[in-house]
Design a protein around this motif. Structure first.
Motif, mmCIF file in Angstrom:
data_model
loop_
_atom_site.group_PDB
_atom_site.id
_atom_site.type_symbol
_atom_site.label_atom_id
_atom_site.label_comp_id
_atom_site.label_asym_id
_atom_site.label_seq_id
_atom_site.Cartn_x
_atom_site.Cartn_y
_atom_site.Cartn_z
ATOM 1 N N LEU A 22 0.808 -1.221 0.000
ATOM 2 C CA LEU A 22 0.000 0.000 0.000
ATOM 3 C C LEU A 22 0.845 1.277 0.000
ATOM 4 C CD1 LEU A 22 -2.838 -1.083 2.486
ATOM 5 C CD2 LEU A 22 -2.835 -1.175 -0.013
ATOM 6 N N HIS A 23 2.054 1.199 -0.564
ATOM 7 C CA HIS A 23 2.876 2.414 -0.673
ATOM 8 C C HIS A 23 3.878 2.235 -1.809
ATOM 9 C CE1 HIS A 23 5.212 5.775 1.691
ATOM 10 N NE2 HIS A 23 5.436 5.863 0.383
ATOM 11 N N THR A 24 3.591 2.846 -2.956
ATOM 12 C CA THR A 24 4.481 2.731 -4.127
ATOM 13 C C THR A 24 4.454 4.035 -4.939
ATOM 14 O OG1 THR A 24 2.753 1.875 -5.611
ATOM 15 C CG2 THR A 24 4.021 0.236 -4.370
ATOM 16 N N HIS A 25 5.493 4.222 -5.753
ATOM 17 C CA HIS A 25 5.609 5.433 -6.569
ATOM 18 C C HIS A 25 5.805 5.112 -8.045
ATOM 19 C CE1 HIS A 25 5.904 8.160 -3.132
ATOM 20 N NE2 HIS A 25 6.458 7.123 -2.531
ATOM 21 N N SER A 26 5.307 6.014 -8.881
ATOM 22 C CA SER A 26 5.477 5.898 -10.332
ATOM 23 C C SER A 26 6.085 7.202 -10.860
ATOM 24 C CB SER A 26 4.111 5.680 -11.000
ATOM 25 O OG SER A 26 3.378 6.898 -11.015
ATOM 26 N N ASP B 157 1.661 8.254 -5.140
ATOM 27 C CA ASP B 157 2.640 9.252 -5.581
ATOM 28 C C ASP B 157 2.616 10.485 -4.674
ATOM 29 O OD1 ASP B 157 4.200 8.379 -7.848
ATOM 30 O OD2 ASP B 157 2.269 8.094 -8.866
ATOM 31 N N HIS B 158 3.776 11.145 -4.581
ATOM 32 C CA HIS B 158 3.888 12.364 -3.775
ATOM 33 C C HIS B 158 2.983 13.457 -4.339
ATOM 34 C CE1 HIS B 158 7.488 10.951 -1.664
ATOM 35 N NE2 HIS B 158 7.994 10.578 -2.816
ATOM 36 N N ASP B 159 2.102 13.969 -3.510
ATOM 37 C CA ASP B 159 1.352 15.191 -3.796
ATOM 38 C C ASP B 159 0.680 15.195 -5.165
ATOM 39 O OD1 ASP B 159 2.332 16.039 -1.307
ATOM 40 O OD2 ASP B 159 4.144 16.879 -2.221
ATOM 41 N N ILE C 100 -2.186 8.280 -2.274
ATOM 42 C CA ILE C 100 -1.385 9.505 -2.409
ATOM 43 C C ILE C 100 -0.456 9.567 -1.202
ATOM 44 C CG2 ILE C 100 -2.971 11.037 -1.137
ATOM 45 C CD1 ILE C 100 -2.372 13.175 -3.364
ATOM 46 N N GLU C 101 0.658 10.269 -1.335
ATOM 47 C CA GLU C 101 1.520 10.536 -0.179
ATOM 48 C C GLU C 101 1.685 12.049 -0.080
ATOM 49 O OE1 GLU C 101 5.491 8.814 -0.307
ATOM 50 O OE2 GLU C 101 5.737 9.101 1.863
ATOM 51 N N LEU C 102 1.025 12.629 0.911
ATOM 52 C CA LEU C 102 1.023 14.081 1.052
ATOM 53 C C LEU C 102 2.192 14.544 1.910
ATOM 54 C CD1 LEU C 102 -2.809 14.654 1.665
ATOM 55 C CD2 LEU C 102 -1.519 15.277 -0.400
ATOM 56 N N SER D 189 5.828 -0.972 0.666
ATOM 57 C CA SER D 189 7.263 -1.064 0.391
ATOM 58 C C SER D 189 7.922 0.311 0.255
ATOM 59 C CB SER D 189 7.487 -1.844 -0.902
ATOM 60 O OG SER D 189 6.867 -1.176 -1.987
ATOM 61 N N ASP D 190 7.168 1.322 -0.246
ATOM 62 C CA ASP D 190 7.752 2.605 -0.659
ATOM 63 C C ASP D 190 8.680 2.394 -1.858
ATOM 64 O OD1 ASP D 190 7.989 5.332 -0.639
ATOM 65 O OD2 ASP D 190 9.127 5.464 1.230
ATOM 66 N N PHE D 191 8.270 1.481 -2.712
ATOM 67 C CA PHE D 191 9.035 1.178 -3.937
ATOM 68 C C PHE D 191 9.100 2.414 -4.843
ATOM 69 C CE2 PHE D 191 8.964 -0.013 -8.428
ATOM 70 C CZ PHE D 191 10.042 -0.873 -8.514
HETATM 71 MN MN MN Z 1 6.889 7.177 -0.480
#
Ligand code: MN
Ligand code: AMP
Ligand code: MN
Ligand code: MN
Length: 275
Positions: free
Chosen positions: A5-9, A37-39, A62-64, A245-247
């Motif tokens: 439940l934590h990944t980035h593209s 994704d950040h913001d 989202i990751e604010l 993971s914060d992949f």
């Molecule tokens: Mn992150």
């Protein structure tokens, strides 16, 4: 069931486009994936289509970026409506600050003798959502540091030439944008902030007072001890527990997609709220 439940593209500072990320997650055996994704939420639509094709479940995420007591903390939002107007307005204000900050970072780097950082970072961000990772990529590419980790250490953190103090959303605003949009707010990677036990409990109390309900217990940036500590805090405060993971990048060997240990037994999984 594998849950991440934590990944980035590439919609923020990840390396894979949303559809590649989803395909990789499915390939790694992930059943439930949140793109956080950040913001920004621009990657969600592409990710949703890819998730349907791959037969996995995508959770809106989202990751604010938040400034709390002069520190930057990250709040993950899960399972919300991305069209909620106050959330969209909040995202816009964060993206505006990112733009201002990027120009300031480039200006400071220039003063320390590194030219063209704004344009350089832009090349890595594809023209949107400028983050420190894009500056890091530029600084590695232009030979100023060996790898991304070294760039952060020597250029982009407090007391280093390219550091600019965050002026992000308030905790109250960030949590209210998420909960107002029907989602769940989660304190991201709590061990990363290196807070004392007392300060972390202060953060948790402030977070819960404005409607926050969950904390990442299992995280790609937690070791086993940190996971145990966060599981205790979750129990003490009756918070739901999340796992992510914060992949960011397949070339970062220290964080893999969807290969997370299970939540400690006493935890209440946050996904019970939406699966
Ligand atoms: Mn992150
Ligand atoms: P920003 O939100 O633009 O300030 O950038 C924060 C992002 O930078 C994090 O989400 C990570 O992707 C990355 N980051 C921060 N610190 C480090 C570090 N020490 N090593 C590698 N990446 C980092
Ligand atoms: Mn990042
Ligand atoms: Mn983060």
């Amino acid at each position: 069931m594998q849950i991440d439940l934590h990944t980035h593209s590439t919609a923020s500072d990840g390396r894979l486009i949303p559809s590649q990320l989803v395909a990789c997650a499915a390939g790694a055996g992930v059943d439930v994936l949140a793109l956080t994704d950040h913001d920004g939420t621009d990657g969600l639509e592409e990710a949703r289509c890819a998730a349907i094709a791959a037969g996995i479940q995508l959770i809106n995420g989202i990751e604010l970026s938040v400034t709390w007591n002069k520190r930057t903390v990250h709040i993950v939002g899960l399972n919300f409506d991305p069209d909620f107007a106050p959330l969209k307005a909040g995202i816009l204000s964060l993206q505006n600050f990112r733009e201002t900050r990027a120009r300031e970072i480039a200006y400071k780097l220039e003063k320390s003798g590194i030219k063209g950082a704004y344009e350089g970072a832009m090349r890595f961000s594809g023209g949107k959502m400028l983050g420190r990772m894009h500056f890091a990529n530029f600084l590695v590419d232009s030979g100023h540091a060996k790898n991304v980790r070294k760039v952060f250490k020597h250029y982009l953190v407090q007391n280093k030439p390219g550091h600019v103090t965050g002026n992000w959303a308030s905790l109250e605003d960030a949590v209210s944008w998420i909960t107002g949009a029907g989602g769940i707010a989660v304190i991201a990677h709590p061990a990363r902030y290196k807070l004392t036990r007392g300060k972390l409990r202060h953060l948790i109390k402030d977070f819960m007072a404005v409607g926050g309900r969950a904390i990442e217990v299992v995280s790609g940036s937690h070791d086993l001890n940190e996971t145990k500590t966060m599981a205790c805090h979750a129990s003490d405060f009756d918070l739901y527990a999340s796992a992510g993971s914060d992949f960011h990048d397949p070339d970062f060997p220290w964080i893999k997609l969807g290969q997370l240990p299970p939540l400690p037994r006493q935890c209440k999984p946050v996904w019970d709220l939406f699966l």
